[in-house]
Design an enzyme around this catalytic site. Structure first.
Site, PDB file in Angstrom:
ATOM      1  N   GLU A  61       1.737  -0.481  -5.031  1.00 51.30           N
ATOM      2  CA  GLU A  61       0.715   0.511  -5.326  1.00 51.30           C
ATOM      3  C   GLU A  61       1.431   1.861  -5.308  1.00 51.30           C
ATOM      4  OE1 GLU A  61      -3.291   2.731  -3.742  1.00 51.30           O
ATOM      5  OE2 GLU A  61      -1.564   2.420  -2.483  1.00 51.30           O
ATOM      6  N   ASP A  94       0.828  -1.201   0.000  1.00 52.82           N
ATOM      7  CA  ASP A  94       0.000   0.000   0.000  1.00 52.82           C
ATOM      8  C   ASP A  94       0.872   1.265   0.000  1.00 52.82           C
ATOM      9  OD1 ASP A  94      -2.816   0.953   0.431  1.00 52.82           O
ATOM     10  OD2 ASP A  94      -1.912   1.869   2.199  1.00 52.82           O
TER      11      ASP A  94
HETATM   12  C1  GLC Z   1      -4.236   2.989  -0.622  1.00 50.76           C
HETATM   13  C2  GLC Z   1      -5.457   2.122  -0.505  1.00 50.76           C
HETATM   14  C3  GLC Z   1      -6.597   2.990  -0.062  1.00 50.76           C
HETATM   15  C4  GLC Z   1      -6.271   3.573   1.285  1.00 50.76           C
HETATM   16  C5  GLC Z   1      -4.949   4.323   1.244  1.00 50.76           C
HETATM   17  C6  GLC Z   1      -4.440   4.594   2.619  1.00 50.76           C
HETATM   18  O1  GLC Z   1      -4.357   3.910  -1.617  1.00 50.76           O
HETATM   19  O2  GLC Z   1      -5.700   1.483  -1.713  1.00 50.76           O
HETATM   20  O3  GLC Z   1      -7.810   2.298  -0.029  1.00 50.76           O
HETATM   21  O4  GLC Z   1      -7.291   4.443   1.694  1.00 50.76           O
HETATM   22  O5  GLC Z   1      -3.951   3.593   0.602  1.00 50.76           O
HETATM   23  O6  GLC Z   1      -3.959   3.434   3.208  1.00 50.76           O
END
Ligand code: GLC
Length: 543
Positions: free
Chosen positions: A267, A207
């Site tokens: 991500e 994440d």
């Molecule tokens: C990422 C996740 C999202 C979350 C954010 C904070 O973007 O996909 O859902 O709110 O991180 O952890």
């Protein structure tokens, strides 16, 4: 199972709270997932990725963790996790779990200890505490804004009752950022990685993988008004700092001490595929989400460019490209692709939004878009429910909404709840089969009976059968491991390429497109018009 599976795998994202609820409390759980895994085997996916199910007060749907090595009672127990993992492996499905290293929950024991300790203490040093600006420190340390809206700093009250330091939270105030220059934080996450690897997981989706390290001195930064929630104009002092790569080099080494090809997927919301590719250099992660592809308009020239650029950029570092159209943070692509107005990522759509989409057109286009995506070389990500053609749930009542964005901006942005509604399984069961009791943490739209899996299974032409057929052909014909070659010349409003023995033709224009004589259609995203490919339709053919 063959090695380097991640180069071409189809990875299905399970959003645990909305997948299947065995306990009947209205929130999905691990037991529910285990019971429904055969439907994913039948769909033909290779891997499931589970969004967070670790212990959490659920302020941001589990992306706010208090215990990285346990299961939240909402979702079950570690034994339920082990049972789910064993069942998945038995069915030949690998399992990736979500890891949230940028921040913890404010209920995490470390943060509670930090609050109870004094400025400059070891406990405070695990997070980003700073003194405020101004004479009495009453101004935040810099001007950064939270991704969810409002300031990215919150001031604490010290033990003596006086207003004290500020802590950084790029997301909600309940999500304090760790200080990744602190070796103790690094060691703790090595422990977390080992914990799940020892249990047998096949990898991690990481994440906010571009956010861990912040620029020295924390300089002011203002993103443009209309930026996507994770966007900005570079350089952004909290995204993509050079030092972040050391963390992943370290993790890669750790993963390589395990057998069985375990993976890391980033991500990282960065503006170009060349930048995203920096996360998958040979000694770093294995995959990174291709958000540039996700954000691309449904337009042949745009798609041709992003596909060409993605393949070039990722291959240049020896990594596969990934492809994705939907996830739990964006408007579902069956809705997004027919929106009449612009919706920056994360802002969401709701009953009072302008530019309401045409659902029929959206689904038609989404099917065509998926048929293009699943033909592209590399690894593809699916988000639960897209195989049913689910649209965004636009008309959620205000009082049902739960995304922190909605609260932080007092309803000015709807946020992401519309793509997170529990998915339908059987049309005539309570909550469409999501839970026995009919409970559902977000209300399901009444017309979702028609999208239920049982209504589509075995029905020729349904979205579910289209996905199954695409996945079967993709596997049988080795599509994802073939080289892509554009078919030129093509009309301006078409996209056409070859992958191995499969030719893919997508028509974006009003005039139906004739295929060459003797073409053998393998699968089509919609009905053909006298053998020709109509508007917003994709075919896979031998020709
Ligand atoms: C990422 C996740 C999202 C979350 C954010 C904070 O973007 O996909 O859902 O709110 O991180 O952890």
């Amino acid at each position: 199972m063959n090695s380097q599976w991640w180069r071409s795998a189809v990875i299905y994202q399970i959003y645990p709270r909305s997948f299947a609820d065995a306990s009947g409390d209205g929130v999905g759980d691990l037991e529910g997932i285990t019971a429904r895994l055969t439907s994913l085997r039948d769909l033909g996916v290779d891997v499931v990725w589970l969004s967070p199910f670790m212990t959490s007060p659920q302020k941001d749907a589990g992306y706010d963790v208090t215990d990285y090595c346990d299961v939240d009672p909402l979702f079950g127990t570690l034994a339920d996790f082990d049972a789910m993992l064993a069942r998945a492996h038995e069915l030949g499905i690998r399992v990736i779990v979500d890891l949230v290293p940028n921040h913890s929950s404010d209920q995490h024991v470390w943060f509670q200890e930090a609050l109870a300790s004094v400025p400059g203490s070891r406990e405070r040093g695990r997070y980003m505490f700073r003194e405020g600006r101004g004479e009495d420190g009453s101004l935040p340390p810099n001007n950064w804004q939270s991704i969810f809206g409002g300031p990215a700093w919150t001031r604490v009250t010290e033990k003596d009752g006086a207003p004290g330091e500020w802590y950084l939270h790029l997301f909600d105030s309940s999500q304090p950022d760790f200080d990744w220059s602190n070796e103790e934080v690094r060691e703790e996450f090595r422990r977390v990685l080992r914990f799940w690897l020892d249990r047998g997981v096949d990898g991690f989706r990481v994440d906010v993988a571009h956010g861990l390290v912040k620029q020295e001195g924390l300089p002011d930064y203002t993103p443009p008004e209309d930026a996507d929630s994770m966007g900005g104009v570079e350089p952004v002092p909290y995204w993509g700092q050079e030092g972040v790569h050391d963390v992943y080099r370290d993790w890669r080494k750790l993963l390589e001490t395990y057998d069985g090809d375990r993976v890391l997927c980033a991500e990282a919301w960065l503006p170009t595929v060349d930048e995203i590719a920096q996360w998958v250099r040979p000694d770093e992660m294995h995959q990174a989400f291709n958000f540039e592809y996700l954000m691309s308009d449904w337009d042949p020239a745009v798609l041709r460019t992003v596909i060409t650029e993605s393949l070039r950029a990722f291959h240049a570092v020896g990594a596969p490209s990934t492809w994705v159209l939907s996830n739990h943070d964006v408007i579902r692509h069956a809705t997004r692709l027919s929106l009449a107005a612009d919706f920056p990522q994360g802002h969401g759509i709701g009953p009072r939004s302008p530019g309401r989409p045409d659902q029929g057109e959206g689904l038609h286009r989404a099917r065509a878009a998926t048929a293009v995506m699943l033909a592209l070389p590399g690894s593809a990500y699916l988000y639960q429910g897209e195989e049913l053609g689910l649209p965004e749930a636009i008309d959620l009542p205000d009082e049902a909404r739960q995304d922190p964005t909605w609260f932080r901006l007092k309803g000015e942005r709807y946020g992401r709840d519309g793509c997170r509604v529990p998915i339908p399984w059987e049309s005539d069961r309570p909550a469409f089969g999501f839970s026995e009791t009919g409970a559902s943490w977000l209300p399901q739209p009444d017309d979702w009976a028609a999208f239920a899996r049982d209504q589509q299974s075995g029905l020729a032409g349904s979205t579910l059968e289209l996905y199954r057929e695409l996945l079967r052909l993709r596997r049988d014909l080795g599509v994802a491991t073939s080289e892509l070659k554009w078919i030129d010349p093509m009309p301006d409003d078409a996209l056409a390429f070859r992958v191995g023995e499969v030719s893919v033709v997508a028509n974006f224009g009003a005039d139906p497109l004739a295929l060459p004589d003797g073409a053998e259609v393998l699968v089509a995203s919609g009905a053909l018009d006298d053998g020709r490919v109509p508007y917003d339709t994709t075919v896979w053919a031998r020709m």
